[in-house]
Design a protein around this motif. Sequence first.
Motif: not given
Length: 158
Positions: A85, A121, A123, A129, A132
């Motif tokens: 992420c 991810l 973001c 984040a 999601r």
Amino acid sequence: MAVKGLGKVDQQYDGKDVKVGILHARWNNKVIDALVAGAIQKLKEFNVREENIVVESVPGAYELPYGTKKMFEKHGVDVVIPIGCLIKGSTMHFEYICEAVSTQLMQLQFQLDKPVIFGLLTCLTEEQALLRAGVLPGMHNHGEDWGACAVEMVLKWK
């Protein structure tokens, strides 16, 4: 002209013999933990046996491509879901890491002739984040999508 089956799984997949590697970065652990849990939950729904799910971690998203390659070598898995992420900050770091990791993960699956599921991810905000990852209400956990994708990609092209 309508296209049949668009957006639908074209067949049922039984992952009982599929071996899956999940490799996750340790940054943004609230998001990562939820995504990993979602992927594992979906893998089990596709009958992937718990002993066939190998979970490892790396320090950050930049290490995901190398770690993914090593997951195939070390654990003999059929597919790897690298999970990371990245959240935009105030420098260009975000753009460089997103581009480098995305490009290398794409190339890696062709080099190894094995599916690598894009579980990164990217973001603009922490809220995006968390949404999601299914931590905040309003969206589903994308880790579930990645788990389903892993089983399909292995079984469809075997």
